[in-house]
Design a protein around this motif. Structure first.
Motif, PDB file in Angstrom:
ATOM      1  N   ARG A  22      32.220  91.653  39.880  1.00  0.00           N
ATOM      2  CA  ARG A  22      32.563  91.767  41.296  1.00  0.00           C
ATOM      3  C   ARG A  22      33.443  92.995  41.481  1.00  0.00           C
ATOM      4  O   ARG A  22      34.170  93.401  40.584  1.00  0.00           O
ATOM      5  CB  ARG A  22      33.258  90.519  41.808  1.00  0.00           C
ATOM      6  CG  ARG A  22      34.608  90.256  41.175  1.00  0.00           C
ATOM      7  CD  ARG A  22      35.186  88.939  41.669  1.00  0.00           C
ATOM      8  NE  ARG A  22      36.418  88.666  40.964  1.00  0.00           N
ATOM      9  CZ  ARG A  22      37.584  88.485  41.552  1.00  0.00           C
ATOM     10  NH1 ARG A  22      37.674  88.524  42.856  1.00  0.00           N
ATOM     11  NH2 ARG A  22      38.657  88.247  40.853  1.00  0.00           N
ATOM     12  N   ARG A  23      33.343  93.568  42.630  1.00  0.00           N
ATOM     13  CA  ARG A  23      34.112  94.771  42.911  1.00  0.00           C
ATOM     14  C   ARG A  23      35.259  94.422  43.844  1.00  0.00           C
ATOM     15  O   ARG A  23      35.052  93.847  44.906  1.00  0.00           O
ATOM     16  CB  ARG A  23      33.201  95.803  43.538  1.00  0.00           C
ATOM     17  CG  ARG A  23      33.862  97.125  43.687  1.00  0.00           C
ATOM     18  CD  ARG A  23      32.861  98.125  44.237  1.00  0.00           C
ATOM     19  NE  ARG A  23      33.457  99.424  44.247  1.00  0.00           N
ATOM     20  CZ  ARG A  23      33.019 100.443  43.545  1.00  0.00           C
ATOM     21  NH1 ARG A  23      31.962 100.313  42.796  1.00  0.00           N
ATOM     22  NH2 ARG A  23      33.619 101.594  43.616  1.00  0.00           N
ATOM     23  N   ARG A  24      36.464  94.783  43.418  1.00  0.00           N
ATOM     24  CA  ARG A  24      37.635  94.524  44.253  1.00  0.00           C
ATOM     25  C   ARG A  24      38.162  95.831  44.807  1.00  0.00           C
ATOM     26  O   ARG A  24      37.954  96.889  44.235  1.00  0.00           O
ATOM     27  CB  ARG A  24      38.726  93.849  43.413  1.00  0.00           C
ATOM     28  CG  ARG A  24      38.312  92.476  42.945  1.00  0.00           C
ATOM     29  CD  ARG A  24      39.394  91.849  42.127  1.00  0.00           C
ATOM     30  NE  ARG A  24      39.386  92.495  40.812  1.00  0.00           N
ATOM     31  CZ  ARG A  24      40.272  92.233  39.856  1.00  0.00           C
ATOM     32  NH1 ARG A  24      41.232  91.383  40.067  1.00  0.00           N
ATOM     33  NH2 ARG A  24      40.188  92.834  38.702  1.00  0.00           N
ATOM     34  N   ARG A  25      38.852  95.747  45.890  1.00  0.00           N
ATOM     35  CA  ARG A  25      39.482  96.915  46.502  1.00  0.00           C
ATOM     36  C   ARG A  25      40.989  96.791  46.314  1.00  0.00           C
ATOM     37  O   ARG A  25      41.570  95.739  46.574  1.00  0.00           O
ATOM     38  CB  ARG A  25      39.168  96.986  47.997  1.00  0.00           C
ATOM     39  CG  ARG A  25      37.706  97.041  48.312  1.00  0.00           C
ATOM     40  CD  ARG A  25      37.172  98.418  48.034  1.00  0.00           C
ATOM     41  NE  ARG A  25      35.759  98.438  48.384  1.00  0.00           N
ATOM     42  CZ  ARG A  25      34.934  99.345  47.968  1.00  0.00           C
ATOM     43  NH1 ARG A  25      35.338 100.300  47.173  1.00  0.00           N
ATOM     44  NH2 ARG A  25      33.681  99.323  48.325  1.00  0.00           N
ATOM     45  N   TRP A  26      41.587  97.876  45.844  1.00  0.00           N
ATOM     46  CA  TRP A  26      43.030  97.900  45.635  1.00  0.00           C
ATOM     47  C   TRP A  26      43.640  98.862  46.644  1.00  0.00           C
ATOM     48  O   TRP A  26      43.168  99.980  46.798  1.00  0.00           O
ATOM     49  CB  TRP A  26      43.348  98.372  44.223  1.00  0.00           C
ATOM     50  CG  TRP A  26      42.810  97.467  43.165  1.00  0.00           C
ATOM     51  CD1 TRP A  26      41.598  97.557  42.558  1.00  0.00           C
ATOM     52  CD2 TRP A  26      43.460  96.332  42.602  1.00  0.00           C
ATOM     53  NE1 TRP A  26      41.456  96.547  41.640  1.00  0.00           N
ATOM     54  CE2 TRP A  26      42.590  95.779  41.642  1.00  0.00           C
ATOM     55  CE3 TRP A  26      44.690  95.731  42.807  1.00  0.00           C
ATOM     56  CZ2 TRP A  26      42.913  94.655  40.908  1.00  0.00           C
ATOM     57  CZ3 TRP A  26      45.018  94.619  42.063  1.00  0.00           C
ATOM     58  CH2 TRP A  26      44.133  94.090  41.134  1.00  0.00           C
ATOM     59  N   THR A  27      44.707  98.450  47.279  1.00  0.00           N
ATOM     60  CA  THR A  27      45.406  99.361  48.181  1.00  0.00           C
ATOM     61  C   THR A  27      46.147 100.394  47.340  1.00  0.00           C
ATOM     62  O   THR A  27      46.473 100.153  46.171  1.00  0.00           O
ATOM     63  CB  THR A  27      46.426  98.612  49.072  1.00  0.00           C
ATOM     64  OG1 THR A  27      47.443  98.051  48.230  1.00  0.00           O
ATOM     65  CG2 THR A  27      45.748  97.522  49.885  1.00  0.00           C
ATOM     66  N   ASP A  28      46.420 101.548  47.923  1.00  0.00           N
ATOM     67  CA  ASP A  28      47.158 102.584  47.204  1.00  0.00           C
ATOM     68  C   ASP A  28      48.537 102.082  46.787  1.00  0.00           C
ATOM     69  O   ASP A  28      49.029 102.406  45.710  1.00  0.00           O
ATOM     70  CB  ASP A  28      47.284 103.848  48.052  1.00  0.00           C
ATOM     71  CG  ASP A  28      45.959 104.582  48.197  1.00  0.00           C
ATOM     72  OD1 ASP A  28      45.044 104.327  47.380  1.00  0.00           O
ATOM     73  OD2 ASP A  28      45.843 105.400  49.120  1.00  0.00           O
ATOM     74  N   LYS A  63      49.397  98.958  46.064  1.00  0.00           N
ATOM     75  CA  LYS A  63      49.260  98.038  44.929  1.00  0.00           C
ATOM     76  C   LYS A  63      48.978  98.820  43.641  1.00  0.00           C
ATOM     77  O   LYS A  63      49.545  98.535  42.590  1.00  0.00           O
ATOM     78  CB  LYS A  63      48.143  97.037  45.208  1.00  0.00           C
ATOM     79  CG  LYS A  63      47.936  96.019  44.119  1.00  0.00           C
ATOM     80  CD  LYS A  63      49.114  95.085  44.001  1.00  0.00           C
ATOM     81  CE  LYS A  63      48.795  94.002  42.973  1.00  0.00           C
ATOM     82  NZ  LYS A  63      49.959  93.194  42.660  1.00  0.00           N
ATOM     83  N   LYS A  64      48.112  99.845  43.728  1.00  0.00           N
ATOM     84  CA  LYS A  64      47.822 100.682  42.561  1.00  0.00           C
ATOM     85  C   LYS A  64      49.097 101.341  42.057  1.00  0.00           C
ATOM     86  O   LYS A  64      49.361 101.357  40.851  1.00  0.00           O
ATOM     87  CB  LYS A  64      46.816 101.779  42.916  1.00  0.00           C
ATOM     88  CG  LYS A  64      45.413 101.322  43.099  1.00  0.00           C
ATOM     89  CD  LYS A  64      44.555 102.547  43.430  1.00  0.00           C
ATOM     90  CE  LYS A  64      43.173 102.189  43.870  1.00  0.00           C
ATOM     91  NZ  LYS A  64      42.383 103.384  44.212  1.00  0.00           N
ATOM     92  N   TRP A  72      43.954 105.423  36.867  1.00  0.00           N
ATOM     93  CA  TRP A  72      44.981 105.419  37.915  1.00  0.00           C
ATOM     94  C   TRP A  72      46.208 106.211  37.482  1.00  0.00           C
ATOM     95  O   TRP A  72      46.808 106.936  38.278  1.00  0.00           O
ATOM     96  CB  TRP A  72      45.384 103.994  38.265  1.00  0.00           C
ATOM     97  CG  TRP A  72      44.348 103.204  39.002  1.00  0.00           C
ATOM     98  CD1 TRP A  72      43.152 103.642  39.487  1.00  0.00           C
ATOM     99  CD2 TRP A  72      44.424 101.822  39.324  1.00  0.00           C
ATOM    100  NE1 TRP A  72      42.480 102.611  40.089  1.00  0.00           N
ATOM    101  CE2 TRP A  72      43.232 101.482  40.010  1.00  0.00           C
ATOM    102  CE3 TRP A  72      45.360 100.826  39.103  1.00  0.00           C
ATOM    103  CZ2 TRP A  72      42.981 100.204  40.476  1.00  0.00           C
ATOM    104  CZ3 TRP A  72      45.113  99.543  39.561  1.00  0.00           C
ATOM    105  CH2 TRP A  72      43.932  99.235  40.251  1.00  0.00           C
TER     106      TRP A  72
END
Length: 86
Positions: A6-12, A14-15, A46
């Protein structure tokens, strides 16, 4: 264990928090990645991105060393132990 499929999206934000956490202690990449459920390679990507954006000047950058090729007949007659001082 790192989940896949599954593909998740990370906010900048959170990264950035995850990257800073991994930079706090030496050799914390794997444990930090595991704690947040991401792969070690993603965390390293990252981190490289973070270093590029901050202009991390502490880490030495790769560079070329100038070299000069001379004919042996034209080279000065200097013992090797002195040549290293040039």
């Amino acid at each position: 264990m790192v989940e896949t499929g599954r593909r998740r999206r990370w906010t900048d934000d959170k990264k950035l928090r995850i990257v800073l956490e991994s930079l706090r202690t030496p050799r914390a990449v794997s444990s930090t990645a595991r704690r947040h459920g991401i792969s070690r390679s993603l965390l390293l990507i990252w981190r490289r991105s973070f270093e590029a954006s901050t202009g991390d000047s502490e880490r030495p950058k790769p560079a070329f060393v100038p070299a000069m090729v001379v004919d042996e007949a034209a080279a000065p007659d200097v013992p090797l132990h002195q040549a290293a001082k040039w």
